[in-house]
Enzyme design. Structure first.
Site, PDB file in Angstrom:
ATOM      1  CG  ASP A  67      -0.577  -0.686  -7.730  1.00  0.00           C
ATOM      2  OD1 ASP A  67      -0.138  -0.187  -8.989  1.00  0.00           O
ATOM      3  OD2 ASP A  67       0.459  -0.490  -6.825  1.00  0.00           O
ATOM      4  CG  ASP A 136       5.215   2.765   3.134  1.00  0.00           C
ATOM      5  OD1 ASP A 136       5.602   2.176   2.185  1.00  0.00           O
ATOM      6  OD2 ASP A 136       4.130   2.972   3.197  1.00  0.00           O
ATOM      7  CG  HIS A 138       4.248   0.797  -0.699  1.00  0.00           C
ATOM      8  ND1 HIS A 138       3.813   1.998  -0.330  1.00  0.00           N
ATOM      9  CD2 HIS A 138       4.868   0.880  -1.713  1.00  0.00           C
ATOM     10  CE1 HIS A 138       4.168   2.742  -1.252  1.00  0.00           C
ATOM     11  NE2 HIS A 138       4.576   2.160  -2.331  1.00  0.00           N
ATOM     12  CD  GLU A 143       0.966   2.216   1.645  1.00  0.00           C
ATOM     13  OE1 GLU A 143       1.863   2.178   1.946  1.00  0.00           O
ATOM     14  OE2 GLU A 143       0.256   3.432   0.917  1.00  0.00           O
TER      15      GLU A 143
HETATM   16  P1  PGA Z   1       8.744   4.508  -7.281  1.00  0.00           P
HETATM   17  O1  PGA Z   1       7.480   3.810  -6.348  1.00  0.00           O
HETATM   18  O2  PGA Z   1       9.272   3.461  -8.044  1.00  0.00           O
HETATM   19  O3  PGA Z   1       8.288   5.762  -7.927  1.00  0.00           O
HETATM   20  O4  PGA Z   1       9.917   4.993  -6.348  1.00  0.00           O
HETATM   21  C1  PGA Z   1       7.715   2.578  -5.911  1.00  0.00           C
HETATM   22  C2  PGA Z   1       6.405   2.176  -4.999  1.00  0.00           C
HETATM   23  O5  PGA Z   1       6.080   3.063  -4.574  1.00  0.00           O
HETATM   24  O6  PGA Z   1       6.225   1.031  -4.939  1.00  0.00           O
END
Ligand code: PGA
Length: 261
Positions: A67, A136, A138, A143
């Site tokens: 992304d 959440d 995702h 999302e």
């Molecule tokens: P993080 O993020 O590895 O920094 O916890 C994961 C994500 O938001 O996909």
């Protein structure tokens, strides 16, 4: 879906690095799916160390990131292109141009998204995708509400994701772009093996939903229940919500040595 509970981030990183090294031994020109975010960082550290020690080479491998923010100027230090270059690509021996990322500053966003999916297909698809998960639920920037069959496209970030990521923008939520390009859930699901890493208590509910909840766009990671080869690597804190935790531990303990992850 296999769930492995490890003692901490280092043990998880060793498992991820073992899987990447084993793949590259078998298939030196493998295609890797590379997540940004904090979760894969210890794995990238481990792989950089092994590469420096001559234990693994990425010279023939290729990579695709998941992304990218929309609207950051090219070369912005917090663009995911810059982040993956800094935190992983520049520390191992990938060939020039071997790792691709979605172009968040493309003048024609839908065309850039289609081209990204086409490039993944033209490379033969992703052999091993490393994934994190948001609190959440995702994965990449899909999302809640994301189509479970979505392709690479533009998405709006939730307020919570922008708050979570504001730590990289001097704590200023409004400096975090509101939009991103992200591989879709359908795109990610085409990877042949997916390793999802989650650590910390703030991921426990997302992990519970991912592994044991109903498949739903409300928790986008639950789409992985439909995939034939997913390995979920979690620490004790991220595993606390799992109802069948004893079963997952027992399964690992009794697993035949030949099986691998
Ligand atoms: P993080 O993020 O590895 O920094 O916890 C994961 C994500 O938001 O996909």
């Amino acid at each position: 879906m296999e769930v492995i509970v490890e003692s901490g981030a280092h043990a998880i990183a060793v498992r991820v690095a073992d899987a990447v090294c084993e793949l590259l031994r078998r298939k030196p020109d493998a295609v890797l799916g590379l997540a940004t975010g904090g979760s894969p960082l210890p794995s990238y550290d481990e792989l950089a160390e092994r590469c420096a020690a001559g234990l693994v080479s990425f010279a023939r491998a290729r990579g695709f990131t998941l992304d990218e923010y929309v609207g950051l100027p090219p070369g912005h230090p917090e663009s995911y292109r810059a982040v993956i270059d800094r935190e992983f690509v520049s520390r191992v021996d990938f060939g020039p141009g071997a790792v691709a990322a979605p172009d968040g500053s493309a003048p024609d966003i839908p065309a850039a998204c289609r081209a990204y999916d086409d490039a993944i297909s033209a490379a033969g698809g992703v052999d091993l995708q490393i994934l994190g998960i948001g609190a959440d639920g995702h994965i990449a920037f899909n999302e809640p509400g994301s189509s479970l069959s979505s392709r690479t496209r533009i998405k709006s970030l939730t307020r919570q994701t922008r708050v979570d990521n504001s730590r990289f923008f001097g704590g200023d939520v409004d400096a975090v772009p509101a939009h991103c390009l992200t591989q879709g859930l359908g795109t990610i699901s085409e990877a042949r093996h997916i390793i999802l890493v989650a650590t910390g208590a703030n991921k426990a509910e997302a992990v519970r939903q991912l592994v044991e909840g109903p498949i739903s766009a409300r928790w986008p990671a639950t789409v992985l229940q439909l995939h034939q080869h997913v390995t979920v690597l979690v620490d004790e804190a991220a595993a606390t919500g799992l109802e069948l935790l004893d079963y997952y531990r027992e399964t690992l303990r009794l697993k035949p040595d030949w099986q691998g992850i």
